[in-house]
Structure formats: C-alpha cells, structure tokens
Write a protein that holds these residues in place. Sequence first.
Motif, mmCIF file in Angstrom:
data_model
loop_
_atom_site.group_PDB
_atom_site.id
_atom_site.type_symbol
_atom_site.label_atom_id
_atom_site.label_comp_id
_atom_site.label_asym_id
_atom_site.label_seq_id
_atom_site.Cartn_x
_atom_site.Cartn_y
_atom_site.Cartn_z
ATOM 1 N N MET B 1 28.702 38.446 -2.801
ATOM 2 C CA MET B 1 29.735 39.477 -2.914
ATOM 3 C C MET B 1 29.347 40.688 -2.066
ATOM 4 N N ARG B 2 30.359 41.448 -1.672
ATOM 5 C CA ARG B 2 30.085 42.724 -1.010
ATOM 6 C C ARG B 2 30.150 43.811 -2.081
ATOM 7 N N ILE B 3 29.166 44.731 -2.048
ATOM 8 C CA ILE B 3 29.135 45.794 -3.053
ATOM 9 C C ILE B 3 30.007 46.960 -2.584
ATOM 10 N N GLU B 4 30.939 47.315 -3.440
ATOM 11 C CA GLU B 4 31.834 48.445 -3.141
ATOM 12 C C GLU B 4 31.105 49.768 -3.384
ATOM 13 N N ILE B 5 31.295 50.691 -2.500
ATOM 14 C CA ILE B 5 30.772 52.045 -2.738
ATOM 15 C C ILE B 5 31.942 53.006 -2.631
ATOM 16 N N ALA B 7 34.254 56.243 -2.216
ATOM 17 C CA ALA B 7 34.112 57.449 -1.383
ATOM 18 C C ALA B 7 33.552 58.565 -2.246
ATOM 19 N N GLY B 8 32.589 59.310 -1.700
ATOM 20 C CA GLY B 8 32.003 60.422 -2.452
ATOM 21 C C GLY B 8 30.922 60.002 -3.430
ATOM 22 N N SER B 9 30.599 58.720 -3.498
ATOM 23 C CA SER B 9 29.524 58.264 -4.381
ATOM 24 C C SER B 9 28.200 58.929 -3.986
ATOM 25 N N HIS B 10 27.409 59.299 -4.993
ATOM 26 C CA HIS B 10 26.080 59.850 -4.720
ATOM 27 C C HIS B 10 25.045 58.745 -4.548
ATOM 28 N N PHE B 11 25.521 57.501 -4.619
ATOM 29 C CA PHE B 11 24.609 56.357 -4.524
ATOM 30 C C PHE B 11 25.010 55.434 -3.376
ATOM 31 N N GLY B 12 25.288 56.065 -2.235
ATOM 32 C CA GLY B 12 25.588 55.301 -1.031
ATOM 33 C C GLY B 12 24.319 54.759 -0.398
ATOM 34 N N THR B 13 24.458 54.201 0.784
ATOM 35 C CA THR B 13 23.308 53.535 1.414
ATOM 36 C C THR B 13 22.276 54.529 1.949
ATOM 37 N N ALA B 14 22.592 55.818 1.924
ATOM 38 C CA ALA B 14 21.580 56.813 2.296
ATOM 39 C C ALA B 14 20.619 57.089 1.140
ATOM 40 N N ASN B 15 20.942 56.604 -0.051
ATOM 41 C CA ASN B 15 20.123 56.915 -1.219
ATOM 42 C C ASN B 15 19.231 55.722 -1.591
ATOM 43 N N LEU B 16 19.805 54.717 -2.225
ATOM 44 C CA LEU B 16 19.077 53.501 -2.627
ATOM 45 C C LEU B 16 17.864 53.783 -3.527
ATOM 46 N N PRO B 17 18.126 54.444 -4.664
ATOM 47 C CA PRO B 17 17.017 54.724 -5.582
ATOM 48 C C PRO B 17 16.615 53.481 -6.383
ATOM 49 N N TYR B 18 15.366 53.469 -6.787
ATOM 50 C CA TYR B 18 14.810 52.360 -7.566
ATOM 51 C C TYR B 18 14.765 52.711 -9.053
ATOM 52 N N GLY B 35 26.132 52.363 -5.237
ATOM 53 C CA GLY B 35 27.409 52.683 -5.865
ATOM 54 C C GLY B 35 27.253 52.586 -7.376
ATOM 55 N N ASP B 36 28.132 51.829 -8.029
ATOM 56 C CA ASP B 36 28.018 51.657 -9.473
ATOM 57 C C ASP B 36 27.434 50.299 -9.833
ATOM 58 N N SER B 37 26.671 49.746 -8.892
ATOM 59 C CA SER B 37 26.020 48.453 -9.121
ATOM 60 C C SER B 37 24.493 48.611 -9.101
ATOM 61 N N VAL B 38 23.847 47.657 -9.772
ATOM 62 C CA VAL B 38 22.398 47.560 -9.710
ATOM 63 C C VAL B 38 22.059 46.207 -9.103
ATOM 64 N N ARG B 72 14.918 46.306 4.477
ATOM 65 C CA ARG B 72 15.498 45.032 4.033
ATOM 66 C C ARG B 72 16.652 45.255 3.059
ATOM 67 N N ILE B 73 16.501 46.242 2.168
ATOM 68 C CA ILE B 73 17.587 46.518 1.211
ATOM 69 C C ILE B 73 18.809 47.048 1.956
ATOM 70 N N THR B 74 18.570 47.890 2.938
ATOM 71 C CA THR B 74 19.684 48.444 3.721
ATOM 72 C C THR B 74 20.470 47.318 4.395
ATOM 73 N N GLU B 75 19.747 46.384 4.990
ATOM 74 C CA GLU B 75 20.400 45.216 5.597
ATOM 75 C C GLU B 75 21.156 44.394 4.549
ATOM 76 N N LEU B 76 20.487 44.145 3.454
ATOM 77 C CA LEU B 76 21.062 43.317 2.389
ATOM 78 C C LEU B 76 22.399 43.862 1.925
ATOM 79 N N VAL B 77 22.431 45.150 1.592
ATOM 80 C CA VAL B 77 23.635 45.687 0.963
ATOM 81 C C VAL B 77 24.743 45.980 1.974
ATOM 82 N N SER B 78 24.427 45.822 3.255
ATOM 83 C CA SER B 78 25.496 45.972 4.248
ATOM 84 C C SER B 78 26.228 44.646 4.448
ATOM 85 N N GLY B 79 25.730 43.589 3.836
ATOM 86 C CA GLY B 79 26.388 42.285 3.956
ATOM 87 C C GLY B 79 26.686 41.700 2.592
#
Lengths: 393, 393
Positions: B1-5, B7-18, B35-38, B72-79
């Motif tokens: 699946m593609r993860i929806e983020i 607009a205005g989410s504080h958990f976009g691909t610039a963040n990626l907190p653990y 976004g709103d996914s883990v 690797r996570i950045t690549e992963l969540v872009s696909g």
Amino acid sequence: MRIEIAAGSHFGTANLPYGVFSTPGTERRVGVRVGDSVVDLAVALGDDVFAKPSLNPFMAQGYDRWVEVRRRITELVSGEVPDEAVHAVADVTMHLPIEVADYVDFYASEHHASNLGRLFRPNAEPLMPNWKHLPVGYHGRAGTVVVSGTDIVRPCGQRKAADEDAPTFGECRRLDIEAEMGFIVGAGSPLGSSVPTAEFERHVFGVVLLNDWSARDIQAWEYVPLGPNLGKSFATSISAWVVPLLALGAARVPTPVQDPKPLPYLEEREPWGLDIDLSVAWNGQEVTRPPYREMYWSPAQMLAHLTINGASSRTGDLYASGTISGPEKNQRGAFIELTWGGKEPVEVGGEQRSFLLDGDEVTITATAPGADGTRIGFGEVTGRILPATEAKR
Amino acid sequence: MRIEIAAGSHFGTANLPYGVFSTPGTERRVGVRVGDSVVDLAVALGDDVFAKPSLNPFMAQGYDRWVEVRRRITELVSGEVPDEAVHAVADVTMHLPIEVADYVDFYASEHHASNLGRLFRPNAEPLMPNWKHLPVGYHGRAGTVVVSGTDIVRPCGQRKAADEDAPTFGECRRLDIEAEMGFIVGAGSPLGSSVPTAEFERHVFGVVLLNDWSARDIQAWEYVPLGPNLGKSFATSISAWVVPLLALGAARVPTPVQDPKPLPYLEEREPWGLDIDLSVAWNGQEVTRPPYREMYWSPAQMLAHLTINGASSRTGDLYASGTISGPEKNQRGAFIELTWGGKEPVEVGGEQRSFLLDGDEVTITATAPGADGTRIGFGEVTGRILPATEAKR
C-alpha cells in the motif's frame, strides 16, 4: 573437597558474600566467598540464575529466595563441595557485581555534614535547616560505578579559586575520597508505592564498601544551586563482594538519638544502625578509621525516604550512606575533613599530604560482628589515581 | 500500500520519528511514524534489531547506521509498503521508547534560571556566579521516566511553609510542570574520554518532549545543599516519538550570544541552538508557548560538559534541557514562573489557577521547521494528575 577457613578469616560461614567472577577463558558468573575460596554457584547449586554476569537476576527473585539460597550455601560449605565448583580467590578476576539501576548518594553523617558545611560555607550555620528532618541525598551517575581495582583517571573540569576572577579549565587540584557504605536494592517497589522502614530487609539484598571519589575544586564551583555533578560523576568505586544483609543481624545497633523526633514515615521500631568499623589506607598506611555506628540516619530510613513520594525502586538500585565520619579527627572519612581543607596535612610515607597525587592508591576496608562471634569482612574497595589524559581541553 | 500523508501533517517524510509500539496480542517493537500510520520496521526492513522492546539495540549500532536506516525508510515510504507492516496510529499502544540509562536534567534557560532564583532566593542575585560559565545540571531518577499518557500520582512528602516552625508530612500542595526537550544518547563514549561539541550528532540519536513534574513545596525544603531529589523523582514524562536529530538540520539556529565567552571545551563552531516552538495546554487550554531557540546553552554544549570530566556516556542516556522559558510572561515553561509563585494566577476553564489540582491534565506539544519546508512535530507529552494514594503516611 572440604573448604578450609583459616582461624580469624573475615570470610567464615557467618559471612558468605556474593560476587561476580571469571577465570581465564570463562564467562562471568556468580560466586560466593568462603575463606580464600570462591564457590561457583551455578556449578555447586545447579541453578542457571547464577550463570549470569550480574547478581540482578538472583536478587530479583526476592527475599524468600535469598533466605533459601543462604541456607543451602551454608549446608553446602559445611560438607563436601564438588572440586570443579571451587576456585582460589587468587585465581579469579572479580567484576562489578551488579548492573546498577539508579544510584543515590546520601549525606547521613552529622559529623561529616557539619564539617563540610563549615568548610564550604564558613559564614553560615554548618547544618542546613532540613538536615535533622530528612536524610538529604541526591542522584549520582549510575554508569560510572566501577568495581574495586579500577584505576581512576584524574578528572578535568572548571574550577575557580576564591582569589580568581573567572574559572579556568584544567585537571582537578583537590582530588579526594569519601569512605561510604552502599546498599543494594534486590527487590524493587512499584511506582506510586513506598517502602516502610519495617520492610527494609525484604528489599535490600546486600551491602558494599563504596568510595565516592570527589573533585573538591570542581564541586565547589559547580554545586549551587542543583548539587554536585561533575565533581563526583567521573567514578564511584564499590567492593567486589556484596555482604548479604542477612549476615548483618549481629551488627545492628541503635542509631544515635534523633532529635527532633523524625516524622512517622521515618520512624523505626527496630533500628538499622550498623556497627561497622572502616579503615582507610593511603598508599598502604592507615590514616583514618570511620565508625559506621555514628551515622545519624539508618539505611532503612534512607530507603523509606527515597520512595515516600511514590518513586519506584528497582533491582540493582544502589544507594550510599554519604561519607562516614565520627566525632574524632582520626575518624573522618574524607581527606578534605581529615586535613581541614588542606590546612592541616597528614603525614603519608614521610610527606605532608592533603589531597591525592597521581599514583596514589586508596584502599578502604571494613569489618562487622558476625552471628557466630567472628568478625565478617567486606573485602576492600581500592583504586589508584592515573594522570589526567591529554585528550582533555 | 502507499501511505497517505495529509497536507499539513507534522509527520511527513521530513520527520520519520521512531517509537516502540504494540498491537493487541503482540510484543513491543520499533516502528516509525508516517502521517497517521506506524510502519513496523522489523517487518518492513526484515531486520530483527527492530523486533525489540526498546530503541536501544538499534541506537547502539551508531551514527552511520542511523543515516543508512533513515535513507532506507525514506525510500520505503515513497513507494509501496507491505500491508502487514502498516498500522493506524489509532490502533496501536505506544510504550517508553528507550531503556533509560542515566538521566540528567540541565537548567539551560537564562530566563527560567533567573525567574527561579528570584522566587526561591528573593534576597540574592538571581543567577549563581557559575551559571554563565557552565551548563548547570544534576542527575535525576532514571527509573521513574515514563511514557506520555502515564497518569501521575500526586506525591507526598515533607514540606515547610515559611511561616511554619517545622516541616509537616502530606501531599504536595504546589504541583507543577516543567516543559523541556530531552536528548537521547544513542552511541556512548568510554570512561576517561569526552564528547567534543563537534561530535554531538554522532552521539545523540534523537529528541523528545519532556515534562519534569515538580513538587515545588517538597523541592523548596529539601534542595539545600545537594539539589532537588524527592521533589522531582516521582515521575518524568517523555513523548512516545523520538524525532531523529537527523531530521532537525533545518531547525538549527545560533544560541543567544554567550557572554562571557565559554571555555574552549564548550565552544561550538556550528551552533546547535534549535528553533522549536512548544505549546503547553492545561486541561486543553493553551497557557504558554515556550520558545526553545531562547535556550542559552545548546545540547551539544550540555553533552560536552557532561563528559569533560571523563564520565562515560551510554546508549539510552537521557538528558533534558531544563525548563524552557522565553523573555515574555506567556513564554514561561513552568507554572511557578507563569503565576509568579502563585501570586498571579492564570485563568483556566473559567477558574483562577496556580498549581495542579487532582484530575488536571497537561499536554505539551512542539513543532520545528523540517528540511522540505513543512513543519515536523514531536507529538505530545501528556499526563493527568491522580490523587495521592492512601498508603502514604
């Protein structure tokens, strides 16, 4: 084999302290000391909880188990012990006996607190108003607790003499010791509860010697208003052998009279003062003999205080008494007190000395009465001062 | 699946907190928020270092690995992400993300230190002489660091009002918060060495929100001369999501001008001030907006100071900034400052309030600029006050 115990040994069957040891090519595991032998408990008792690199898994099993294992060890060493379970103390390497969870240092000697007050705050009352109402203490650095024998690198840091305008950076010029006893929590207590003084012995597993190495110049500059930090956090040494609290019944004595009477949560029905005699040797020469029985607050009161706000305690928590000082000059447990801030040096090896020089070695030992009329020993906590490393800027 | 983020989410691909999460019937493991996914990293990356109940094993792998995994996570969540690796945030339970080794709390806001000085020591200079020379800090209790959402039991203890002759025992009457940021050491440093400011980012893995709950009446009575203890040790809350330091490049700003110039070991070539905006809500109502960019000492300076005496640092060490307060009244990060010791209450839910009542809930949130022009969020650290338990005597 039968384990020999020399007459006058501090490690007779009234003691039976636990430690973590290894032999060349083997993993760390738990042993018990008997005379000059170490019994490998995983082998002797066939229980894997002792085949671990710290006492924590065994301690976490709780009080009833501590009683049972002590009884089994007592039986074991009164008869034949399998040869493969016995090592000479001289043939093993001792390691840090516990994984330290939180480390707290108290300040429970009235003589020490008064002396330090006079030295650090000469124009004020030596004891703070809270001192006789609660056991004053603070958290220290758990990650720098090291086993006896670990060399101590002289710390660097900021220090400012009274006649200097600004602090300078460099190596500690007033490196000191504090002779203390440390208490190890075996069975913790959950968040939101407290440990009453009467439950002390169900939570505290054992007792070690502790040297709270102290950089007095760093400490004096940094400690207001949040307490000591870098002046203490570079290293705290503990003895390798953990004397079970179960071995200290004959050492229990009343604490000094506590006036004013403590608040109810600090009251003790059966006091946990301890009649432990310490000795501090500086380069092999005894310079002071701190008496633990003079401590104002008992370790049961310290633990009750630590948890009265609902703070949890954990297996491996270590809390120390603070410097042990008696009323006499030759009973003071820190060199800053013994030499009165360096103004009254002591003779060590023919020289007048106040603070520690590179190469100096300090060894603290202690004994207490055992249940069978012998004296039981805590082994030693020793450390040698290495020069500050060049990496410091 | 593609993860929806959104607009205005504080958990976009610039963040990626653990964080560490579980789902009903499963073990705790490491996930990353998008976004709103883990995203379950053990499943998505097929690496068992993430199938652990804390971030510590991953953090211990060191800086190069943190960079690689983030890539690797950045690549992963872009696909396309495997369905079985994705959970809705609403469906998971978050846990304490790290095993805390040592916990140190600093005092790095000049506004906060000055305000507290005026309140606790009204007849003296508000800042101690050492304050502008070193980041003052002290060790706190690691064992009572809890994850956001954990209820806070009102602590009991000794407190003495100025007009009382002797302390009394009872529940805290001045329960407060301190809005702070916490810094997590991922890669430690050995005993006898220090961490230069320039090496900060190779050692610190990430950043969390932190609430240093404070019992002001207990603290005021106990804290001389060794610093805060029971007034703080009952609980410290941290956010569930650890924002990687690697995500905070765009948030770096100079610290305020440091005068006098710090000693060389505290100098920074590339400053690590951080432009983080915090907000504190009391029962859902925003009462203050502390600005992290006002902090006098940077987190790189704090770690350099912590280790300059040769103290080791360990994976899981947590150190906090101290209360974040700006120059304005509505930027003060503790209620004792915001209400000036209770003399200037604030209106909360139509009532005049100074300290926390049972049932109150405090939620701290924060955002910072992200590398792609979005804002990145720290989630929240929240806690509700429960009444003191009857067990307290």
